[in-house]
Design an enzyme around this catalytic site. Structure first.
Site, mmCIF file in Angstrom:
data_model
loop_
_atom_site.group_PDB
_atom_site.id
_atom_site.type_symbol
_atom_site.label_atom_id
_atom_site.label_comp_id
_atom_site.label_asym_id
_atom_site.label_seq_id
_atom_site.Cartn_x
_atom_site.Cartn_y
_atom_site.Cartn_z
ATOM 1 N N LYS A 129 -10.509 -0.055 -1.690
ATOM 2 C CA LYS A 129 -10.278 -0.212 -0.253
ATOM 3 C C LYS A 129 -10.607 1.093 0.468
ATOM 4 C CE LYS A 129 -6.684 -1.352 3.188
ATOM 5 N NZ LYS A 129 -5.326 -1.891 3.395
ATOM 6 N N LYS A 150 -7.210 3.049 -2.867
ATOM 7 C CA LYS A 150 -7.561 3.097 -1.442
ATOM 8 C C LYS A 150 -7.778 4.544 -1.038
ATOM 9 C CE LYS A 150 -5.145 2.044 2.970
ATOM 10 N NZ LYS A 150 -3.953 1.374 3.528
ATOM 11 N N ASP A 181 0.852 -1.195 0.000
ATOM 12 C CA ASP A 181 0.000 0.000 0.000
ATOM 13 C C ASP A 181 0.887 1.244 0.000
ATOM 14 O OD1 ASP A 181 -1.811 -2.051 0.490
ATOM 15 O OD2 ASP A 181 -2.959 -0.923 1.982
#
Length: 294
Positions: A239, A203, A140
């Site tokens: 996400k 995300k 990430d």
């Protein structure tokens, strides 16, 4: 700014009207939220959690204990699917990889000088490569918000591409830090760049300096994912992270994903929730008893 990236953004039909986005979110939840308040949904949501510890006080011992709770969960609740992943700082990837005994749970690492993304590109790339070498299944990273707001889309996308290469076989999630981007237009434009640079997921947030996930940001991001899928056939995951703490919060994000992207996205390979508190709340609602397992 490169014409290539201007052209990508200019072609998008995703709305950038903040009021229209807020109204669309309100309508979807009014029409569909109630139908998703049930234990089957709660169980699915539990299986989408990236169980997260990103503390200054994290240590090899504390991360090992954190991972052991996921191992223990499989023994105590064999009827339930486990969380999707364990999310830690990159130096702890070998700890999680060594201690984790549960199949199907990914080792997730924040990387690229999380949460600010402020350092030399070479440092970010090295961190990602080391995390993957240490056992990370997923990485990430954070959008360089400063470069993006300056309009330096070429630099932003070059970094995304280099990070994707450094991931090798690991999946890449790109964090847009939507609280810093603030507007539907900025969020849309950043999401377009990320999906076109082969992000496996986009995300919302780091959950650190800026406001975390918002339903409005999720709406815009999911619309970009949908548009990109219709154009290319490639499925990019979504996400939500940062402040997603209650079962009600989780069900709202589930509802948006279901209504915008459809059933194909309602699994841990396409939908994740980054959380540290959510797991206990969902588990309590699944078993009808207040528990603090994690």
């Amino acid at each position: 700014m490169s014409d290539k990236y201007q052209d990508l953004i200019a072609k998008s039909k995703v709305t950038t009207d903040d009021a229209a986005v807020a109204a669309a979110v309100e309508r979807i939840l009014a029409e569909h939220l109630d139908e998703n308040r049930n234990k089957d949904v709660y169980k699915l949501l539990f299986n989408t959690i990236d169980l997260t510890t990103l503390k200054t006080t994290d240590s090899p011992a504390s991360v090992a204990r954190f991972t052991e709770r996921v191992n223990a969960f499989e023994e105590e609740y064999p009827e339930l699917l486990p969380v999707a992943g364990i999310c830690v700082y990159p130096n702890f990837a070998p700890v999680v990889r060594t201690v984790l005994d549960v199949s199907g749970v990914d080792v997730v690492c924040v990387s690229g000088c999380f949460p600010s993304s402020q350092s030399f590109t070479e440092v970010k790339i090295a961190e990602t490569a080391l995390a993957v070498e240490g056992g990370a299944d997923e990485i990430d990273i954070v959008l360089n918000v400063g470069n993006f707001l300056d309009g330096d889309y070429q630099e932003v996308c070059d970094e995304f591409t280099e990070q994707k290469h450094a991931c090798r076989d690991a999946r890449l999630k790109i964090i847009l830090e939507t609280g810093a981007l603030a507007t539907a237009k900025n969020i849309r434009d950043a999401a377009i760049l990320a999906v076109n640079c082969e992000a496996d997921f986009i995300k919302t947030s780091t959950g650190k300096e800026y406001p975390g996930a918002s339903l409005e940001a999720a709406y815009v991001m999911c619309q970009v994912i949908k548009e990109y899928y219709e154009q290319t056939g490639r499925m990019v995951g979504f996400k939500a992270a940062g402040g997603v703490a209650t079962t009600e919060d989780a069900v709202k994000y589930y509802t948006l994903v279901k209504e915008i992207l459809g059933e194909e996205w309602l699994n841990k390979d396409r939908f994740r929730l980054g959380a540290s508190r959510l797991a206990n709340n969902l588990l309590s609602d699944i078993i009808d008893k207040q528990v603090k397992f994690f």
